[in-house]
Design an enzyme around this catalytic site. Structure first.
Site, PDB file in Angstrom:
ATOM      1  N   GLY A  76      13.885  10.004 -18.152  1.00 16.31           N
ATOM      2  CA  GLY A  76      12.708   9.484 -17.443  1.00 16.31           C
ATOM      3  C   GLY A  76      13.084   8.215 -16.697  1.00 16.31           C
ATOM      4  N   ALA A  77      14.361   8.166 -16.270  1.00 19.70           N
ATOM      5  CA  ALA A  77      14.898   6.941 -15.659  1.00 19.70           C
ATOM      6  C   ALA A  77      14.221   6.572 -14.350  1.00 19.70           C
ATOM      7  CB  ALA A  77      16.395   7.106 -15.427  1.00 19.70           C
ATOM      8  N   ASP A 137       8.275   4.160 -14.660  1.00 22.52           N
ATOM      9  CA  ASP A 137       7.828   2.764 -14.708  1.00 22.52           C
ATOM     10  C   ASP A 137       8.486   1.979 -15.852  1.00 22.52           C
ATOM     11  OD1 ASP A 137       5.834   0.741 -13.967  1.00 22.52           O
ATOM     12  OD2 ASP A 137       5.008   1.147 -15.953  1.00 22.52           O
ATOM     13  N   LEU A 138       8.439   2.543 -17.055  1.00 19.48           N
ATOM     14  CA  LEU A 138       8.953   1.812 -18.219  1.00 19.48           C
ATOM     15  C   LEU A 138      10.463   1.585 -18.114  1.00 19.48           C
ATOM     16  CD1 LEU A 138       7.967   0.708 -21.035  1.00 19.48           C
ATOM     17  CD2 LEU A 138       8.984   2.772 -21.986  1.00 19.48           C
ATOM     18  N   LYS A 194      12.272   1.282 -15.443  1.00 14.94           N
ATOM     19  CA  LYS A 194      12.585   0.233 -14.463  1.00 14.94           C
ATOM     20  C   LYS A 194      12.144  -1.137 -14.964  1.00 14.94           C
ATOM     21  CE  LYS A 194      11.661   3.207 -10.719  1.00 14.94           C
ATOM     22  NZ  LYS A 194      10.604   3.565  -9.829  1.00 14.94           N
ATOM     23  N   TYR A 248       5.505  -3.871 -30.150  1.00 17.22           N
ATOM     24  CA  TYR A 248       4.962  -5.099 -30.740  1.00 17.22           C
ATOM     25  C   TYR A 248       5.788  -5.567 -31.937  1.00 17.22           C
ATOM     26  CZ  TYR A 248       1.281  -6.492 -27.716  1.00 17.22           C
ATOM     27  OH  TYR A 248       0.628  -7.011 -26.625  1.00 17.22           O
ATOM     28  N   HIS A 280      -0.062  -0.879 -32.440  1.00 19.38           N
ATOM     29  CA  HIS A 280       0.362  -2.285 -32.400  1.00 19.38           C
ATOM     30  C   HIS A 280      -0.382  -3.149 -33.429  1.00 19.38           C
ATOM     31  CE1 HIS A 280       2.363  -0.923 -28.905  1.00 19.38           C
ATOM     32  NE2 HIS A 280       1.449  -1.200 -28.006  1.00 19.38           N
ATOM     33  N   TYR A 331      -0.040 -22.400 -34.951  1.00 19.41           N
ATOM     34  CA  TYR A 331      -0.750 -23.653 -35.192  1.00 19.41           C
ATOM     35  C   TYR A 331      -1.781 -23.497 -36.302  1.00 19.41           C
ATOM     36  CZ  TYR A 331      -4.126 -21.853 -31.675  1.00 19.41           C
ATOM     37  OH  TYR A 331      -5.009 -21.090 -30.954  1.00 19.41           O
ATOM     38  N   LEU A 332      -2.047 -24.649 -36.929  1.00 19.20           N
ATOM     39  CA  LEU A 332      -2.950 -24.674 -38.070  1.00 19.20           C
ATOM     40  C   LEU A 332      -4.042 -25.681 -37.783  1.00 19.20           C
ATOM     41  CD1 LEU A 332      -3.461 -23.856 -41.070  1.00 19.20           C
ATOM     42  CD2 LEU A 332      -1.998 -25.764 -41.717  1.00 19.20           C
TER      43      LEU A 332
HETATM   44  N1  LIG Z   1       4.791   2.051 -18.671  1.00 17.57           N
HETATM   45  C1  LIG Z   1       4.494   1.290 -19.715  1.00 17.57           C
HETATM   46  O1  LIG Z   1       4.212   0.094 -19.600  1.00 17.57           O
HETATM   47  C2  LIG Z   1       4.516   1.873 -21.106  1.00 17.57           C
HETATM   48  C3  LIG Z   1       4.873   3.197 -21.313  1.00 17.57           C
HETATM   49  N2  LIG Z   1       4.931   3.696 -22.583  1.00 17.57           N
HETATM   50  C4  LIG Z   1       5.345   5.086 -22.818  1.00 17.57           C
HETATM   51  O2  LIG Z   1       6.655   5.262 -22.293  1.00 17.57           O
HETATM   52  C5  LIG Z   1       6.799   6.561 -21.742  1.00 17.57           C
HETATM   53  C6  LIG Z   1       7.197   6.430 -20.282  1.00 17.57           C
HETATM   54  O3  LIG Z   1       6.240   5.679 -19.592  1.00 17.57           O
HETATM   55  P1  LIG Z   1       6.244   5.529 -17.995  1.00 17.57           P
HETATM   56  O4  LIG Z   1       7.595   5.167 -17.513  1.00 17.57           O
HETATM   57  O5  LIG Z   1       5.093   4.682 -17.656  1.00 17.57           O
HETATM   58  O6  LIG Z   1       5.928   7.011 -17.571  1.00 17.57           O
HETATM   59  P2  LIG Z   1       5.952   7.673 -16.141  1.00 17.57           P
HETATM   60  O7  LIG Z   1       4.641   8.313 -15.923  1.00 17.57           O
HETATM   61  O8  LIG Z   1       6.448   6.716 -15.120  1.00 17.57           O
HETATM   62  O9  LIG Z   1       6.987   8.862 -16.386  1.00 17.57           O
HETATM   63  C7  LIG Z   1       8.378   8.678 -16.521  1.00 17.57           C
HETATM   64  C8  LIG Z   1       9.075   9.774 -15.759  1.00 17.57           C
HETATM   65  O10 LIG Z   1       8.764  11.046 -16.339  1.00 17.57           O
HETATM   66  C9  LIG Z   1       8.660  12.025 -15.319  1.00 17.57           C
HETATM   67  N3  LIG Z   1       7.325  12.629 -15.355  1.00 17.57           N
HETATM   68  C10 LIG Z   1       6.148  11.990 -15.251  1.00 17.57           C
HETATM   69  N4  LIG Z   1       5.122  12.877 -15.329  1.00 17.57           N
HETATM   70  C11 LIG Z   1       5.678  14.084 -15.494  1.00 17.57           C
HETATM   71  C12 LIG Z   1       5.146  15.388 -15.643  1.00 17.57           C
HETATM   72  N5  LIG Z   1       3.835  15.617 -15.660  1.00 17.57           N
HETATM   73  N6  LIG Z   1       6.006  16.406 -15.812  1.00 17.57           N
HETATM   74  C13 LIG Z   1       7.326  16.199 -15.818  1.00 17.57           C
HETATM   75  N7  LIG Z   1       7.884  14.969 -15.666  1.00 17.57           N
HETATM   76  C14 LIG Z   1       7.081  13.930 -15.510  1.00 17.57           C
HETATM   77  C15 LIG Z   1       8.870  11.334 -13.994  1.00 17.57           C
HETATM   78  O11 LIG Z   1      10.235  11.494 -13.623  1.00 17.57           O
HETATM   79  P3  LIG Z   1      10.743  12.664 -12.664  1.00 17.57           P
HETATM   80  O12 LIG Z   1       9.599  13.129 -11.847  1.00 17.57           O
HETATM   81  O13 LIG Z   1      11.816  12.001 -11.847  1.00 17.57           O
HETATM   82  O14 LIG Z   1      11.265  13.675 -13.597  1.00 17.57           O
HETATM   83  C16 LIG Z   1       8.639   9.881 -14.320  1.00 17.57           C
HETATM   84  O15 LIG Z   1       9.400   9.021 -13.497  1.00 17.57           O
HETATM   85  C17 LIG Z   1       5.456   7.249 -21.955  1.00 17.57           C
HETATM   86  O16 LIG Z   1       5.527   7.971 -23.160  1.00 17.57           O
HETATM   87  C18 LIG Z   1       4.471   6.101 -22.097  1.00 17.57           C
HETATM   88  O17 LIG Z   1       3.362   6.453 -22.871  1.00 17.57           O
HETATM   89  C19 LIG Z   1       4.685   2.912 -23.686  1.00 17.57           C
HETATM   90  C20 LIG Z   1       4.326   1.600 -23.540  1.00 17.57           C
HETATM   91  C21 LIG Z   1       4.169   0.972 -22.249  1.00 17.57           C
HETATM   92  O1  LIG Z   2       1.746  -0.099 -25.426  1.00 16.69           O
HETATM   93  C1  LIG Z   2       1.096  -0.662 -24.576  1.00 16.69           C
HETATM   94  O2  LIG Z   2       1.258  -1.981 -24.410  1.00 16.69           O
HETATM   95  C2  LIG Z   2       0.869  -2.624 -23.208  1.00 16.69           C
HETATM   96  C3  LIG Z   2       0.832  -4.125 -23.528  1.00 16.69           C
HETATM   97  O3  LIG Z   2       2.108  -4.555 -23.873  1.00 16.69           O
HETATM   98  P1  LIG Z   2       2.503  -6.082 -23.664  1.00 16.69           P
HETATM   99  O4  LIG Z   2       3.825  -6.192 -24.293  1.00 16.69           O
HETATM  100  O5  LIG Z   2       2.516  -6.308 -22.178  1.00 16.69           O
HETATM  101  O6  LIG Z   2       1.443  -6.880 -24.322  1.00 16.69           O
HETATM  102  C4  LIG Z   2      -0.465  -2.125 -22.705  1.00 16.69           C
HETATM  103  O7  LIG Z   2      -0.723  -2.658 -21.425  1.00 16.69           O
HETATM  104  C5  LIG Z   2      -0.425  -0.612 -22.596  1.00 16.69           C
HETATM  105  O8  LIG Z   2      -1.708  -0.133 -22.247  1.00 16.69           O
HETATM  106  C6  LIG Z   2      -0.019   0.010 -23.909  1.00 16.69           C
HETATM  107  O9  LIG Z   2       0.241   1.394 -23.707  1.00 16.69           O
END
Ligand SMILES: NC(=O)C1=CN([C@@H]2O[C@H](COP(=O)(O)OP(=O)(O)OC[C@H]3O[C@@H](n4cnc5c(N)ncnc54)[C@H](OP(=O)(O)O)[C@@H]3O)[C@@H](O)[C@H]2O)C=CC1
Ligand SMILES: O=C1O[C@H](COP(=O)(O)O)[C@@H](O)[C@H](O)[C@H]1O
Length: 584
Positions: free
Chosen positions: A96-97, A100-101, A103, A272, A333, A476-477
């Site tokens: 899933g490189a 969002d997460l 990057k 967390y 969390h 803090y207390l």
């Molecule tokens: N973003 C955040 O702040 C947080 C995310 N998470 C968890 O981390 C994981 C990744 O999050 P995030 O990076 O935001 O996720 P994304 O929605 O950005 O998905 C990651 C990658 O997965 C692939 N993808 C997305 N949707 C689909 C689909 N329907 N079918 C097939 N491939 C798909 C895409 O890559 P491609 O199309 O190139 O294959 C995408 O770049 C999730 O489980 C999320 O719940 C947890 C905490 C915080």
């Molecule tokens: O797991 C998650 O955490 C974020 C908040 O994380 P933080 O480290 O920035 O406090 C939250 O925004 C997101 O909805 C949730 O999936």
């Protein structure tokens, strides 16, 4: 060697003298890279400009500085520089490189570990996703998110820009990309070939980070375990939340994962648990005489676990609507923090000892009752010329959605230590502030000699311990103190340990700590499957009831303090939310 290093991390500040020169003092950010890979900006990782840091933050003033030249200390530092490490290699695959997460968090955390020499000498990072990218395109994207931590004194003494630039170049050279489907064994076979080529016959350890939507977890684990497991070393998989959406789906996910992996290969991440103040909770409690004796129903009136964000779902509404704030924040969390807070003293700091104690707490808790829960959802409004959207204005959210973006709940632990003490949780999006904290309100002083000085509201005079997890980390207390002078006026003041005033080291991101732990095989901060089951048992009946009865959330304006129902819930248990006091 591994044990020694882990111990050092657990002991924290006491052994910090043994860390390397660049770990100390002001930490600066160089980056992110914009066009090409040559232009860097200097700023601190907290966004402070270079010149905003006081001069006594420097190395010369740091009492630990002398240890840096100690060759004995140095020997112990480099975990991976032990003889023979040249014969093994670590391959980290971020599945899933393109997302969002990956990057935002994973690549920057890996670079931070590399920059600080925490990764082994031989390692590579593979990005895997469906998006078609070349290695160079991945590197370019990743390079925009990287930042360096550099000691202020080193900046003056050496050309840190160059060092940072070199480190980034070296790191990026170790990053590669493989485009493929998540459910294709052939694509993982091809990945395996590429990994083997880079591993060049060395003893190979492989770590897969599943940074993908949860419906893809099992496909990937199946393909990776069948076609891309290490043949010579360990294979571990970091799984991101959500781990299901109730007891049933979570159990199903666990069973499916365990078809391909043993429990000790699965690292369920709750970021967390990687946060500095959460890690400090046990230190505070178990290494100070003054807290532990008070840590029970005898002295504690209530405990509050508070999470708030000052922004809405912003683009993640599609994911969020299927989960809601209770699953997104509370069930994981906040509950994890509660378990750490309330557990008995573990036999040791070993992962199984700590997790055993956490499970006992979870299993001693009452499942949540509907009457002990308030749900809310933010609504839009305008202030001056600014428009604040409602949750349901998000185009990825279905019209008329009842998904809560806010919840408050009262939980109880039916054991000898905590019987009758309300643990109040509050979590919400689009509130007036961004903060996460643990607040402990102590009981009134019996027969308080000074009660006349407090008027009728004795609550104002009780001690409160606050661990501010973020932002501006602090412990803090709140205490009562005599205002200096000839009269007898009392004042409520804070004994305040504000991290940015006390420590010059930048606080590492939670993902750095957790990635490093996964590489080291340290499981203490990851969720074991029985912990997960116990956590879901507490929330599943409530979640079902909310959904079956289609309970409508109480609307609150975007940017407000949340629904008023949260105050009534607290009042029912004689509690006042600590974050709403005048000084907070
Ligand atoms: N973003 C955040 O702040 C947080 C995310 N998470 C968890 O981390 C994981 C990744 O999050 P995030 O990076 O935001 O996720 P994304 O929605 O950005 O998905 C990651 C990658 O997965 C692939 N993808 C997305 N949707 C689909 C689909 N329907 N079918 C097939 N491939 C798909 C895409 O890559 P491609 O199309 O190139 O294959 C995408 O770049 C999730 O489980 C999320 O719940 C947890 C905490 C915080
Ligand atoms: O797991 C998650 O955490 C974020 C908040 O994380 P933080 O480290 O920035 O406090 C939250 O925004 C997101 O909805 C949730 O999936």
């Amino acid at each position: 060697m591994k044990k020694k290093r882990t111990k050092k991390r657990l002991m924290g500040e006491a052994t910090e003298g043994a860390i390397r020169l660049k770990d100390l003092g002001l930490l600066l950010r160089i980056g992110p890279r914009k066009h090409g890979r040559k232009h860097f900006e200097l700023k601190s990782s907290n966004g402070h400009p270079l010149n905003a840091v006081s001069s006594h933050d420097g190395l010369a003033a740091n009492p630990l500085a002398k240890d840096h030249t100690d060759p004995k200390g140095k020997e112990e530092l480099f975990f991976f520089s032990e003889p023979g490490s040249g014969d093994s290699t670590l391959s980290i695959t971020v599945v899933g490189a393109s997302g969002d997460l990956a990057k935002k968090k994973i690549f920057p955390a890996l670079f931070a570990l590399y920059y600080e020499d925490f990764l082994p000498k031989n390692f590579i990072v593979y990005g895997h996703a469906r998006t078609k990218l070349t290695d160079e395109e991945l590197r370019d994207t990743v390079s925009r998110t990287l930042t360096c931590r550099i000691d202020k004194r080193v900046i003056r003494a050496t050309n840190c820009r160059e060092n940072c630039e070199n480190k980034m170049e070296e790191f990026l050279k170790r990053c590669f990309y493989h485009s493929g489907q998540y459910n294709s064994e052939e694509d993982f076979e091809e990945l395996d070939k590429k990994l083997k080529e880079k591993e060049a016959g060395k003893l190979a350890h492989r770590l897969f980070y599943l940074s993908i939507p949860p419906n893809l977890f099992v496909d990937v684990v199946k393909c990776a375990s069948l076609k891309a497991s290490s043949e010579s070393g360990w294979t571990r998989v970091i799984v991101e939340k959500p781990f299901g959406r109730d007891s049933e789906s979570s159990g199903e996910l666990t069973r499916s994962l365990k078809q391909y992996l043993a429990e000790d290969q699965i690292f369920r991440i709750d970021h967390y648990l990687g946060k500095e103040l959460v890690e400090n909770l046990s230190v505070l409690r178990f290494s100070n005489l003054v807290f532990e004796p008070l840590w029970s129903r005898n002295y504690i009136r209530n405990v509050q676990l508070i999470f708030s964000e000052d922004f809405g779902t912003e683009g993640r509404g599609g994911y969020f609507d299927n989960y809601g704030i209770i699953r997104d924040i509370m069930q994981n969390h906040l509950l994890q923090i509660l378990a750490l807070f309330a557990m008995e003293t573990p036999v040791s700091l070993d992962a199984e000892d700590v997790r055993n104690e956490k499970v006992k707490v979870l299993r001693s808790m009452r499942p949540l009752q509907l009457e002990d829960v308030v749900v809310g959802q933010y609504k839009g409004h305008s202030k001056g010329s600014k428009l604040y959207p409602a949750y349901t204005d998000d185009p990825t959210v279905p019209n008329g959605s009842l998904t809560p973006t806010f919840a408050a709940a009262a939980l109880f632990i039916d054991n000898a230590r905590w019987d009758g003490v309300p643990f109040l949780m509050k979590a919400g999006k689009a509130l007036h502030t961004r903060r996460a904290e643990i607040r402990v309100q102590f009981r009134h002083v019996p027969g308080n000699l000074y009660k006349r000085n407090f008027g009728t509201d004795l609550d104002k005079a009780t001690n409160e311990l606050v661990l501010r997890v973020q932002p501006d980390e602090a412990v803090y207390l709140k205490i009562n103190n005599k205002v200096p002078g000839l009269g007898m006026r009392l004042d409520r003041s804070d004994l305040n340990l504000l991290y940015r005033a006390r420590y010059t080291r930048e606080i590492p991101d939670a993902y750095e700590r957790l990635l490093l732990d996964a590489v080291e095989g340290e499981r203490r901060l990851f969720i074991r499957s029985d912990e997960l089951d116990a956590a879901w048992s507490l929330f599943t009946p409530l979640l079902k009831e909310l959904e079956d009865k289609k309970i409508g959330p109480e609307l609150y304006p975007y940017g407000s303090r949340g629904p008023v129902g949260a105050h009534y819930l607290a009042a029912k248990y004689n509690v006042r939310w600590g974050d709403l006091g005048s000084e907070d």
